[in-house]
Motif scaffolding. Structure first.
Motif: not given
Length: 298
Positions: A189, A216-217, A219-225, A227, A256
């Motif tokens: 990163t 990010q995907y 890691a489950g950070n779908y919003d950031q992914a 973006t 999401l």
């Protein structure tokens, strides 16, 4: 009326009262003399004495009349003098009143003039305040612009210094890809972010955005992914990772809970990239999401 005139009138009235009785007596004496002398034919001596008294009385009356006339003349003179004095005083009062009125009018005019000057000064002060406010705003804008320029120059210098210290683009990208494939996501990163920071306009910058989104995907950070997928698609729409970015964006939307948006995204992948591996994955995911009855109807 002045005090001397009043005193003179009072004295004349007293003198006239004092001499009224002898005057009446004088007027009655001839009648008594006729009554006394006619029947008795009095002696010449008594007649002469009476005539002498009458003459004396007449002389006194003449003197009294002369004194009265003199005093009346003095009174008239005093009255005339008092009248002249009163007229002069009245004229002086009128002149003084006219002078006071003129002074009041002049002062009123001066007050109006001063009021106008004060109003003009206030208007000038208001205009100066407006100009000062504008100048102050311009000065603040200039200072802000100078500070912004100085900050930009500092950032540019810092960026140039960092660029000078940064690894070459291919080395930095390969290091990030190596760490990503090795599961060292934190270091990958940092390396991909550095690559975007130092080399934002190269083709591999789009791949850097894609791998950051993938990290990010996972890691489950779908919003950031999403973006990062969008940044990659907006800045590098024809990049070699565009189809994969659109596919994974659809997956992230479904994760999401935005299933309708995700389905539309996957259909777009199939329409735009129909013969790619990404289109195959999109069809497979749509089969899992669509009930059998809906597929048969379609």
């Amino acid at each position: 009326m002045p005090l001397d005139a009043r005193r003179l009138c009072r004295s004349n009235r007293l003198t006239m009262k004092f001499h009224r009785a002898p005057l009446a007596a004088v007027l009655l004496i001839p009648s008594f003399l006729v009554l006394a002398v006619a029947p008795a034919y009095a002696a010449n001596k008594d007649l002469i004495e009476l005539q002498t008294q009458v003459a004396q009385l007449q002389q006194q009356l003449t003197q009294m009349k002369q004194s009265f006339d003199e005093r009346m003349g003095v009174m008239r003179n005093l009255l005339e003098q008092n009248t002249d004095t009163a007229n002069k005083v009245s004229a002086a009062i009128n002149t003084l009143q006219a002078s006071i009125n003129k002074q009041q009018q002049d002062r009123a005019g001066q007050v109006d003039q001063i009021s106008g000057q004060i109003q003009a000064l206030n208007d000038t002060m208001d205009e100066l305040k407006v100009r000062m406010a504008k100048l102050s705003k311009q000065l603040e804008d200039m200072q802000a612009a100078q500070q912004s320029l100085a900050q930009q120059q500092a950032v540019q210098q810092q960026k140039q210094q960092e660029m000078a210290q940064a690894p070459p683009p291919d080395v930095l990208y390969n290091n990030g890809l190596r760490d990503y494939n090795g599961g060292n996501n934190d270091l990958a990163t940092q390396e991909f972010n550095d690559y975007i920071k130092f080399y934002p306009n190269t083709d591999l910058a789009g791949n850097a955005y894609f791998y950051l989104a993938e990290i990010q995907y996972k890691a489950g950070n779908y919003d950031q992914a999403i973006t990062n997928y969008d940044l990659m698609l907006q800045n590098f729409p024809s990049g070699n990772k565009a189809a994969a970015a659109e596919l994974k964006k659809g997956f992230a939307l479904i994760e999401l809970g935005k299933q309708d948006d995700g389905i539309q995204q996957l259909k777009h992948v199939i329409q735009r990239y129909p013969r790619t591996n990404e289109a195959t994955q999109a069809r497979e995911r749509l089969r899992k999401l669509t009930p059998p009855s809906s597929r048969t109807h379609q």
